[in-house]
Write an enzyme that holds these catalytic residues in place. Structure first.
Site, short mmCIF file in Angstrom:
data_model
loop_
_atom_site.label_atom_id
_atom_site.label_comp_id
_atom_site.label_asym_id
_atom_site.label_seq_id
_atom_site.Cartn_x
_atom_site.Cartn_y
_atom_site.Cartn_z
N LYS A 79 78.33 -31.85 48.09
CA LYS A 79 77.36 -31.32 49.05
C LYS A 79 76.50 -32.47 49.56
O LYS A 79 76.11 -33.35 48.77
CB LYS A 79 76.49 -30.25 48.35
CG LYS A 79 75.57 -29.46 49.28
CD LYS A 79 74.80 -28.41 48.48
CE LYS A 79 73.86 -27.58 49.35
NZ LYS A 79 73.15 -26.54 48.57
N SER A 154 73.19 -22.13 50.75
CA SER A 154 73.28 -23.30 51.60
C SER A 154 74.50 -24.18 51.32
O SER A 154 74.81 -25.05 52.11
CB SER A 154 72.03 -24.14 51.45
OG SER A 154 71.93 -24.62 50.12
N SER A 178 72.20 -20.63 46.31
CA SER A 178 72.99 -21.46 47.22
C SER A 178 74.36 -21.88 46.72
O SER A 178 75.15 -22.43 47.48
CB SER A 178 72.20 -22.70 47.62
OG SER A 178 71.21 -22.35 48.55
#
Ligand SMILES: [Mg+2]
Ligand SMILES: [Zn+2]
Lengths: 494, 97, 485
Positions: A79, A154, A178
């Site tokens: 990420k 996210s 997330s």
């Protein structure tokens, strides 16, 4: 099944037996990225050159007879809010569009050390603030199960990449859901570990007391393997737990007879999609059929989790994001400015997106003189009540089970109003507030073929038991074996 | 409860975000509805409740006072929007700022 | 009106650690700009702080020295404000639950004992440094950023500029004694911000507090506080209101005397939005750790003064001078211990006299620190013994001392290298005396007839004959014996 759709533990076995080379695997995944990335758009940066070098190095080490760690040669997506020295770390924000960190995050360093192959840095809601990846400053990532829909957020980029075969496994971060919510939306396994289990060093902070890094994988065994690599004490992170790390694969396959599973009724509140509720109830019945003892649990304060979270997280964020001022790194306005106040105000206004600005405003307000007690302090006290609720539940139960998301993956733009987007986190937030571990795993599909996830939680540092139960369910239900229908025909045959 | 525009402006300034009047008004509407949602917390009696700032019950995490080599200056300055060979640069700061 | 000044001092002291507060960069002040920096102290995205244990211990040590109660549970907080020398745009500091609180420091002001209460002592981190360029820019150096800083806040217990200065002097002395801070004001490792206002004790009327900045010497503290007291007094007497302000001290120069003026205060009032630092966990200082720190505490200045008076029979004044710095006191004690002859009290008196005299003079002249002087305490003891035995005159001893001060050579070596004849041989001296008496019979007659003041002439002649190397007192004794007076 194509290589890129296989699990890390299967591929690791092939690598170990030298039936497959790391370079072949790397090329398969890079080929898949080339083929589907224009439609999925999971990556902010693809690290093809780095990946090939790493894969070569793994092959060389194996050829030299070295005994390699389990995940050596496995393509891993990171990420883009975790620092890497060999690719930009943007947080999907204009602020950091060109930022290259001078150091590796601890998890990145560990993965590098273990011989993982870095496919690239994945898209996210700007600074991890959001639940759909629509808040990325660069572009929106699509759900491989339905390109018209959000992959969740996210960690939407990491989830989409893994579900689309653009990575074998991925790292996500979870502040209010997330990892778990995108796992649910993309039919993956996603674990938010116990707070302190995984080092946060090098994770660009959103809300320091809630953030935790964890795996996004295709099955529970992969999650266990990746967690084995990530977990453990880090002297660079004062909130990292200094306690032994059990091998999480050890309890996989043990039967779950007698394990007590609580179902907190408050989590099936109005507003839960009936298809979600049905799938989750069915999964719970299945757990019961496997020998688990299921009972109703109650966490009365859980409905206050959402406002509590939306005070605490933005408060911490408003302070964490203060360092983005355009002085040492990051975007700096090109407009003429009279002084440093203007320099900061302009640079920040130009480079933070609307959701980030909104949260900075909420957090600044909640901490400001005269409001601290009513908001921040109040929220911290409610957090204590939440913790008491969960402590009580875990006196009675080993595991709790409830939906990961109250809704199915939504269409882009469907939740334009910030509050309605915040509501999407209602089932995941309490876990971060109290710091316990929780995993989301596939438990079925809607009539329209959209993934549904069940969430399992356990008490502090009970990841082994949590994954034991998750694994038992997964193996008996079998939803983890399905792959996103996305262009199965294109790209990356090995 | 309704925030005044001046309050919104004040908070924007505290958070160092330049905002036009129009943006301030839009922000006020959004903050209003979000803050209204927070009101629910006041229902809970928390008078005798200790705040939790961390879910972990940890204390006394320290390191020894041992210096380690610092980073190469160029690596620290590498991302700076404005710099020279030695330092970061910003608009002139008046001494009394 | 019965006016009274109210003064409180906020002191920031850099702690003597080897590494910074939350990262492992060195605290070496001599390094070039931005060479002792890392991702942590420049607030790169993703970094986290880790507490330096030593810094905590030094603050606790300070708290103990200042009679504070030490918090068993203490936390760090973020103090949010924007400034280019503060890379996180928040300072990790302490707000609620500081490490130490409610202490005091006794000071002596013009012979009177005063107790100044300490409100709190807490731990925080220093900021970077700004340099101004010729152009329209500032340059930032983060070397100092993250150096551990201790903030010591007094209660507003001081009533005059003298008291403020004495408090500061005594505080610095304590910090130096316990080895937590160099106390160097010019270099900024010991910084002071007085809060001054004036109150009418009859009506209760008060002026707004002036917070004074830019003070880098004791003199500046004294003068600025005096200036502000006078200014507040004048305005209060005129019935004018004095607002709360931050004011900057401008030292006197050729054109005008020192004065303060208002620093541009922004509209935006300070709102630091303090909240507990979520990246750090609480500090718990249990009994074990506390006793460990206590055991490592050296003798404090006041204790040492009292001991010097009783152990060495010194006057309180002498004890005060000798204990001004720990190094000076240690030097004194080592020199006394190295004296062989006589009683401790006598040796102490001699050493005290020389250290306060010649040693202090030379230290002042050279700007040296006693710890760096090549002459060691045992050398001084040896020299004083030569004087005591009458082998060196005072004048010569001073010369020898000066060379010893510079070179660290022992006295006998200097004496022999310089070819100084040590007039130690009494028969040799008696021979010279006899010669002088024989040469000046008429003066001898005068002395014998009762004009004893003429004896000085004879002593002078002997001194001349020995080129000043004889000890006048001994010469005197020999003449007395010879003349039977
Ligand atoms: Mg301070
Ligand atoms: Zn550093």
């Amino acid at each position: 099944m194509e290589l890129f759709h296989r699990t890390a533990h299967e591929l690791a076995e092939l690598l170990r037996r030298k039936e497959l080379s790391a370079v072949e695997l790397c090329d398969a995944v890079l080929g898949r990225i080339e083929a589907v990335e224009p439609r999925v758009r999971a990556y902010v940066t693809v690290m093809a050159d780095v990946a090939r070098e790493q894969a070569k190095a793994v092959d060389a080490r194996r050829a030299a007879g070295e005994d390699l760690p389990p995940l050596a040669g496995i393509p891993l997506a990171v990420k883009d809010n975790m620092c890497t020295v060999d690719a930009p770390t943007t947080c999907s924000s204009k602020v950091l569009e060109h930022f290259v960190a001078p150091y590796d995050a601890t998890v990145v360093a560990r993965a590098r050390q273990a011989g993982c192959v870095f496919t690239g840095k994945t898209n996210l809601d700007e600074f991890a603030m959001g639940s759909s990846t629509e808040n990325s400053a660069f572009f929106t990532t699509c759900n491989p199960w339905d390109l018209e829909r959000a992959p969740g957020g996210s960690s939407g980029g990491s989830a989409a990449a893994t579900a689309a075969g653009e990575a074998i496994i991925a790292l996500g971060s979870d502040t209010g859901g997330s990892i778990r919510q995108p796992a649910s939306f993309c039919s993956l396994v996603g674990l938010k570990p116990t707070y302190g289990r995984v080092s946060r060093y090098g994770l660009v902070a959103f809300a320091s007391s809630l953030d935790q890094i964890g795996p996004l994988t295709k099955d529970v065994r992969d999650t266990a393997l990746l967690m084995n690599l990530l977990a453990g004490h880090d002297p660079m992170d004062s909130t990292s737990a200094d306690r032994p790390v059990p091998d999480l694969t050890e309890l996989l396959g043990r039967d779950i007879r007698g394990i007590r599973i609580g179902v907190p009724k408050e989590f099936f509140a109005e507003g839960t999609d009936p298809e979600v509720a049905n799938a989750v109830h069915a999964a719970i019945r299945q757990l019961e059929s496997l020998g688990a003892i299921v009972g109703e649990a109650s966490t009365p304060t859980v409905s206050y989790g959402l406002p509590t979270y939306y005070i605490i997280a933005p408060s911490e964020a408003s302070s964490n994001l203060a360092r983005f001022d355009g002085v040492r790194y990051g975007h700096r306005t090109s407009k003429p400015v009279a002084d440093n106040v203007e320099l900061y105000e302009q640079s920040r206004a130009e480079s933070f997106g609307p959701e980030v600005q909104r949260r900075i405003m909420i957090g600044t307000y909640a901490l400001s003189a005269g409001y601290y007690d009513a908001y921040y302090l109040k929220a911290q006290k409610v957090r204590t009540l939440l913790k008491r609720d969960f402590d009580k539940v875990f006196e009675q139960f080993d595991i709790i089970a409830w939906p990961t998301s109250p809704c199915l993956p939504f269409r882009f733009g469907e939740r334009g109003d910030p509050l309605s987007m915040y509501m999407a986190d209602v089932c995941t937030i309490p876990v971060n507030m109290v710091g316990i571990p929780a995993v989301s795993l596939p438990c079925g599909f809607s009539s329209g073929g959209l993934p549904i996830g069940i969430q399992l939680g356990a008490s502090y540092f009970e990841e082994p038991k949590l994954l034991q139960v998750a694994y038992a369910y997964e193996q008996s239900a079998g939803f983890h074996a399905r792959r996103a229908p996305l262009g199965a025909s294109c790209g990356g045959e090995a | 409860m309704r925030l005044s525009l001046d309050e919104v402006r004040h908070v924007a300034r505290l958070g160092r975000l330049a905002m036009t009047d129009q943006q301030c008004e839009a922000m006020r509407d959004q903050l209003d509805s979000i803050l209204a949602h927070f009101e629910a917390l006041q229902e809970l009696d928390t008078d005798d409740v200790e705040p939790t700032s961390h879910s972990l019950d940890m204390a006394n995490v320290y390191r020894d006072d041992e210096p380690a080599p610092s980073f190469d200056r160029d690596r620290i300055l590498a991302n700076a929007p404005k710099r020279d060979d030695e330092c970061f640069r910003v608009p002139l700061i008046m001494e009394e700022d | 009106m019965a006016l009274e000044a109210i003064i409180g001092l906020e002191v920031h002291a850099q702690l003597l650690t080897r590494s910074k507060m939350f990262c492992r960069c060195s605290t070496d002040p001599s390094a070039g700009p931005n060479t002792v920096v890392c991702p942590i102290c420049t607030a790169m995205p993703g970094v986290l702080p880790v507490i330096n244990r030593r810094a905590v211990e030094l603050v606790v040590r300070t708290g103990l020295a200042l009679n504070c109660s030490i918090a068993s549970h203490s936390i760090f907080a973020r103090k949010n404000y924007w400034y280019p020398d503060l890379p996180k745009n928040y300072q990790i500091s302490q707000y609620e639950l500081p490490l130490c609180r409610d202490g005091y420091l006794d000071i002596d002001v013009n012979g009177q004992k005063r107790r100044i209460r300490i409100r709190r002592v807490h731990l925080e981190e220093d900021t970077g440094k700004l340099y101004h360029t010729a152009g329209n820019e500032s340059r930032i150096d983060f070397n100092r950023c993250g150096v551990p800083l201790m903030e010591i806040v007094s209660e507003p217990d001081m009533r005059s500029a003298d008291e403020a200065r004495e408090y500061l002097v005594a505080l610095r002395q304590v910090l130096r004694y316990i080895g937590v801070c160099t106390g160097n004001m010019e270099e900024g490792s010991f910084r002071c911000e007085p809060n001054v206002n004036v109150r009418d004790t009859e009506s209760g009327a008060k002026t707004g507090i002036s917070e004074l900045k830019n003070l880098n010497s004791f003199r500046a503290v004294h003068q600025s506080v005096d200036f502000e007291i006078a200014r507040h007094t004048r305005l209060l007497q005129r019935g004018e209101t004095v607002p709360r302000q931050t004011r900057r001290w401008h030292p006197s120069d050729e054109s005008r005397g020192g004065y303060t003026d208002v620093m541009r205060s922004k509209e935006e009032a300070h709102d630091y939005r303090y909240f507990p630092e979520p990246d750090l966990v609480p500090m718990r200082i249990g009994d074990d750790w506390l006793s460990e720190i206590r055991a490592g505490m050296p003798e404090l200045p006041q204790q040492k003064r009292e001991r010097f008076v009783s152990q060495y029979a010194l006057t309180p004044y002498d004890a005060g001078v000798l204990t001004q710095s720990l190094e000076f006191a240690q030097y004194f004690e080592a020199a006394v211990a190295a004296c062989r002859a006589g009683q401790v009290a006598e040796a102490a008196k001699r050493v005290s006299k020389w250290l306060q005299g010649e040693m202090s003079r030379l230290l002042n002249e050279t700007g040296q620190d006693i710890a760096d002087v090549p002459a060691r305490p045992e050398h001084v003891a040896e020299l004083l013994e030569l004087v005591e035995e009458g082998k060196l005159t005072g004048t010569i001893a001073k010369e020898v001392f000066e060379e010893m001060f510079r070179t660290g050579k022992p006295a006998p070596q200097i004496v022999s290298e310089r070819g100084i004849e040590v007039v130690g041989d009494a028969s040799e001296l008696e021979r010279i005396v006899d010669q002088v008496l024989a040469d000046h019979a008429e003066v001898v007659a005068k002395v014998k007839s009762g004009k004893t003041q003429s004896k000085g002439f004879l002593v002078g002649q002997v001194m001349k004959a020995t080129r000043g190397q004889a000890v006048p007192q001994i010469v005197n004794d020999i003449i007395d014996r010879r003349l039977g007076v």
